[in-house]
Design an enzyme around this catalytic site. Sequence first.
Site: not given
Length: 884
Positions: A21, A92, A101, A103, A332, A448, A763, A831, A851
């Site tokens: 903030k 704040r 919300g 704190m 924000r 909220h 694999s 896999c 992969y």
Amino acid sequence: MKWIYFFDEGNASMRLLLGGKGANLAEMTNLGLPVPPGFTITTEVCRLYLSNPFETMEKLMPKVKEAIQELEKRIGRRFNDRENMPLLVSVRSGAPASMPGMMDTILNVGLTKELIPTLSKFTNHRFALDSYRRLLQMFGKTVLSIPTLEEIFDDYKKHNNKKLDIELDESDLEKVIQLLEDEYRKYGKSLPQDPIEQLKMSIETVFNSWNNERAKEYRRIYNIPEDWGTAVNVQAMVFGNLNDRSATGVAFTRNPSTGEKVLYGEYLVNAQGEDVVAGIRTPSSLDEMKEKWPDTYEQLLKISEKLERHYKDMQDMEFTVENGKLYMLQTRNGKRTAQASVKIAVDLYKEGIITSEEAVMRVSTKEIENLLHPQVDPNYKVKPITKGLNASPGAAIGKVVFDSKLAAELGEKGEKVILVRPETNPDDIAGLARSQGVLTARGGMTSHAAVVARGMGKPAVVGAEEININLKERYFTVRDIVVKEMDVVSIDGSTGAVYLGEVKLIPPTLSQEFFELLNLADKIAKIGVKANADTPEDARKAYEYGAKGIGLCRTEHMFMAEERLPIMQEMIIASTKEEREKALEKLLPMQREDFYHIFKEMNGYPVIIRLLDPPLHEFLPKEEIITKKIQESQAQGKLEEAEKYKKMLEKAETLKEANPMLGFRGCRLGIVYPEINEMQVRAIFEAAVKAHKEGIKVIPHVMVPLVGLPEEIQTVKQKLEEVAKKVLEENNVKIEYRFGTMIEVPRACIVADKIAQHVEFFSFGTNDLTQMTFGYSRDDAEAKFIPYYLENNILSFNPFQTLDQEGVGELMKFAIEKGRRVKKDLDIGICGEHGGDPQSIEFAYKIGVDYVSCSPYRVPVARLAAAQVTIKHSQKEVKLVDTR
């Protein structure tokens, strides 16, 4: 160490020091936006305070007094001024990560009873009384821990038939103030009448709120470091509750639910900031502001566009209008739904605001996972019992629970619950986190409940005003319908509908942007994604979700179908090779047809087919079932059938093993009974020939399971390659194919160089490799002791969900190094189920795996994870932080 920064001394990069903030207030100030002046006490001071409160406050308060004097000069108002408009401030919190919300906040700090006449003189008497009433309530509850003040206020409104705060006149407010002061006295407390003392106590309260229960729970959910601390922002008050030309509101630069590019939000006329997010009054949409106050709306729109371009992300802004003048109080990066997250990332990329790499990093794998959850069938015919605002999309089904603590307890035990509240507040965070979804009777789209649910990816319906909740007796009513606690309801966060009982769910509809984002990811990723698919239907789904081939086709699953299982059992109970081959001849066309359709669905991508792996007894019924079948057949005079079951019972006895997982399975089965593997390979290549002749590109890869000895793969491959070549020669067809093995036995990792001489690919079957490395039987371990190990920190993660890099991972690295020493171009994949886990994909990338293969429904998650690890480990600088 500098303890205090004015807003014009900081910037957005100072988030860790000034909190999100404070850093953003500084950035907006530097951008020349209308921000009320103020200063930030740093997170470093918070950390000092939490370790030594008394000494820290002794050193801090002289600096705060100096800062207040400087603020007085800048704004032209003074604390405790009885002659002119007095300075009031808000106090704040502001952590480095957004914790909406969680704190504490205290508004109107600096107002005393003696200042009410002065404030009235420069504003109006009702406003002065309302501001003092608000300070009494907020300071009493937050700083002095008096729990009953809101109840007293609500009771007064109820007894005097006043629904909204703004309906109270001056006489009402004077009576409310008296009632609140009486309540203070009952607790032996009073509101300090010295503005500096109010400020000091408010600052301490904000510091202490870093360690309140809801803040700790929120940090646990979102993995926010405990040692960051919170900054404290002290800012000159501007008043949204001054008159009917004043308001407070929340705005998003894009719709946080859908991602649509439109200024989206709500505001409340004649209100203060906390009123909007608390959801106590249902606010008006910004569309109404456009009609009512077009100049203010236009200014807000321009500021929102400027902020979004500056921050390169969707912004969540808080603003106040004081007597027609707009002020910005916060910006924000906004919390958003998974659907919105994808759309916003893709749209910002198309608009040229961010790069493709940044777009890919903006969306989390968890958000992609959320988008794949089922949704309510739009053709579902049952009428909803009520509708609210569609605050966060998705379907949720669960038992109604009215209490956040109970919701948390039940959710922890695995029960599905829907948290139902008049409105939620920050204390409900634990219950919200463990519920399937949330339903509130009050509140708007920026309340909220809506904001937190969107951030968590949970469905939410808010402001369902037809619902009357009786918290004492634990039920709610909608007209004449009564819904009690533990009754099942369904909510649809996409439409706002609420249903009694369970609704019908269908697979999700995925947006165009979803596929666009994954296509961007594919262009970046340096590790491929295939799918585990055993049927043509699975193959189709895998292809739709963007799999570039099949990494594991488990052929045993094809034998489990009702019409095939008896033939498979016939093959198992055969007493001679001839009998076995006869049964296999019946299975051949079935397998061939399956493989043909899988090749067709994969449209030219490689298909890795694992030969029969599980022990044969798994295809037979349990012994007690066979015995019962014998008895039933004999009783009905079906002697031939009874004889067949007797043979089956004898075979089951013969095949019984002390430890089947380590027994007669995998390549061992194919070596002792080569005709089984030969039938499968014949079916594979006949299917490939058929598809090839139809013009379909086919790349079959044959995988031999459970190899631990080079001699095993050498023996098996030699015979099977003869079958493959024979089929191709008979049909005069040339097809690219490969033989490989599944590396799932620790010994195979150790002798990988010798095994590599006989194959074209490895694999890693990480499920079995994990079982054998740990010496855990997965089913037993997960049921019996892994939960205990996790709870008591013996294990930090479940090794069957996330790859064990220290143990299993080291074996894999060893196997890759040895295998590629012999064959440089050895193709290597994973896999096991770890193939869809983002952490495991990152490890696979780092050790040189080509992969990963996972279930079709995990393919989109794996595609995004593959691109994100490529970006993370590339040289290109990309903003990697989760800025939300």
